[in-house]
Motif scaffolding. Structure first.
Motif, short mmCIF file in Angstrom:
data_model
loop_
_atom_site.label_atom_id
_atom_site.label_comp_id
_atom_site.label_asym_id
_atom_site.label_seq_id
_atom_site.Cartn_x
_atom_site.Cartn_y
_atom_site.Cartn_z
N PHE A 6 0.81 -1.21 0.00
CA PHE A 6 0.00 0.00 0.00
C PHE A 6 0.85 1.27 0.00
CE2 PHE A 6 -3.07 -3.15 1.38
CZ PHE A 6 -4.23 -2.73 0.75
N GLY A 7 1.92 1.28 0.80
CA GLY A 7 2.77 2.47 0.85
C GLY A 7 3.42 2.79 -0.48
N ALA A 8 3.97 1.76 -1.13
CA ALA A 8 4.63 1.95 -2.42
C ALA A 8 3.63 2.38 -3.49
CB ALA A 8 5.34 0.67 -2.83
N GLN A 9 2.44 1.77 -3.46
CA GLN A 9 1.43 2.08 -4.47
C GLN A 9 0.95 3.52 -4.35
OE1 GLN A 9 1.14 0.03 -6.78
NE2 GLN A 9 -0.90 -0.13 -7.65
N LYS A 10 0.73 3.96 -3.12
CA LYS A 10 0.28 5.33 -2.92
C LYS A 10 1.41 6.33 -3.19
CE LYS A 10 -3.68 4.48 0.04
NZ LYS A 10 -4.44 4.85 1.25
N GLY A 11 2.63 5.90 -2.91
CA GLY A 11 3.77 6.76 -3.23
C GLY A 11 3.89 6.96 -4.73
N PHE A 12 3.64 5.91 -5.49
CA PHE A 12 3.67 6.04 -6.96
C PHE A 12 2.56 6.98 -7.43
CE2 PHE A 12 2.16 4.62 -11.16
CZ PHE A 12 3.31 4.86 -11.91
N ALA A 13 1.37 6.84 -6.85
CA ALA A 13 0.27 7.74 -7.21
C ALA A 13 0.63 9.18 -6.91
CB ALA A 13 -1.00 7.33 -6.47
N LEU A 14 1.27 9.41 -5.77
CA LEU A 14 1.67 10.77 -5.39
C LEU A 14 2.68 11.34 -6.39
CD1 LEU A 14 1.70 13.14 -3.43
CD2 LEU A 14 3.38 11.90 -2.05
N VAL A 21 1.31 -2.45 4.57
CA VAL A 21 -0.09 -2.25 4.94
C VAL A 21 -0.14 -1.23 6.06
CG1 VAL A 21 -0.10 -4.12 6.63
CG2 VAL A 21 -2.24 -3.46 5.50
N HIS A 22 -1.28 -0.55 6.19
CA HIS A 22 -1.46 0.49 7.21
C HIS A 22 -0.42 1.60 7.04
CE1 HIS A 22 -4.41 -2.10 8.85
NE2 HIS A 22 -3.56 -2.97 9.38
N GLU A 23 -0.20 1.96 5.79
CA GLU A 23 0.68 3.09 5.48
C GLU A 23 0.04 4.38 5.98
OE1 GLU A 23 -2.62 3.62 3.15
OE2 GLU A 23 -1.51 1.77 3.49
N LYS A 24 0.82 5.44 6.07
CA LYS A 24 0.27 6.73 6.46
C LYS A 24 1.05 7.85 5.79
CE LYS A 24 3.05 6.96 10.71
NZ LYS A 24 3.00 7.13 12.18
#
Length: 215
Positions: A70-78, A155-158
C-alpha cells in the motif's frame, strides 16, 4: 500553478489520488464526489474487472502499476500528482458534500498548515459505526504535495508531512465491508501483509500475542 475561480479568486490546484484493484462497484461514486478537484488520478494494480474503463469514462487519469504494498502504491500515485495540494482517498471512500465545501474554503483562504486530518465515518454491513473508537477516525489525507510523503509500509501506510497539521470538521465517508465475506477477505489480506512486514523487520513470534491481542 494557480487556477482562477469565478469571482477572481486565485486558488491552489488540488490533485486527488486513488489506488484501486477490482473496484468497479465503488470507483464511479468515488470519482463523482471528487469532481471539484483539478485532476483525479487512479493507479490500477492490475484489475480484472472494469475499474480502469469506468475511471477513464469518468475523466480520471488512469495508470497501471503492479501492487507492491500500500505504501509503495500510494507513493507512486503521489509521484504522478501535479497539484499544489493532494487529497488521498480510497476507492471505497467518498468526499461528502460538506467536506468538499470545507476543503474548497480552506484552500481559498491560504491554509495555515501543510496537512489536515479528516474525520472518517465508516459503514459496516450497511450501518454507520459511530462508537467503539470507529468515529471520528481521523486520517491525514489532505496535504501540501511539496511537504508530504507516504511511509513505505506494506499495509497500514500513512502520510507524513514536514510542518504543522490541522483538523477538518466534515466527514470522509468510508463504505467498507458490505458483507462478512468481504470483511474476512480483507482481514486475511491485511494480516498476511502485516506478517510479511514483521518478518522482514526481524520481529519474533510471541505465543502470548495469540491470547492477549485478540482480547
Amino acid at each position: 500553478a494557480l487556477r482562477r475561480l469565478v469571482g477572481g479568486t486565485l486558488m491552489p490546484r488540488l490533485s486527488a489520488i486513488i489506488i484501486a484493484l477490482n473496484e468497479a462497484g465503488n470507483i464511479a461514486d468515488c470519482l463523482d464526489t471528487l469532481s471539484f478537484c483539478d485532476e483525479r488520478i487512479v493507479v490500477d494494480g492490475g484489475s480484472t474487472d472494469a475499474t480502469a474503463q469506468i475511471s477513464q469514462g469518468k475523466g480520471a487519469r488512469v495508470m497501471s502499476h503492479p501492487f507492491e504494498g500500500f505504501g509503495a502504491q500510494k507513493g507512486f500515485a503521489l509521484s504522478l500528482a501535479t497539484g499544489d495540494w493532494v487529497l488521498s482517498i480510497d476507492a471505497d471512500e467518498e468526499a461528502s458534500f460538506t467536506l468538499k465545501n470545507e476543503i474548497m474554503q480552506l484552500l481559498e483562504a491560504d491554509p495555515p498548515c501543510v496537512g489536515y486530518m479528516l474525520p472518517r465515518k465508516t459503514q459496516f454491513l450497511g450501518r454507520w459505526i459511530l462508537h467503539s473508537g470507529w468515529y471520528p477516525d481521523y486520517v491525514l489525507r489532505l496535504f501540501k504535495r511539496s511537504a508530504g510523503h507516504f511511509t513505505p509500509a506494506l499495509v497500514h501506510e500513512k502520510v507524513e508531512v514536514d510542518g504543522p497539521v490541522g483538523k477538518l470538521h466534515n466527514s470522509l465517508l468510508h463504505y467498507s465491508y458490505p458483507t462478512l465475506e468481504d470483511f474476512t477477505r480483507r482481514q486475511d489480506q491485511y494480516s498476511t501483509l502485516g506478517a510479511m512486514e514483521m518478518f522482514e523487520a526481524g520481529e519474533p513470534f510471541r505465543p502470548s500475542r495469540l491470547v492477549f491481542r485478540p482480547v
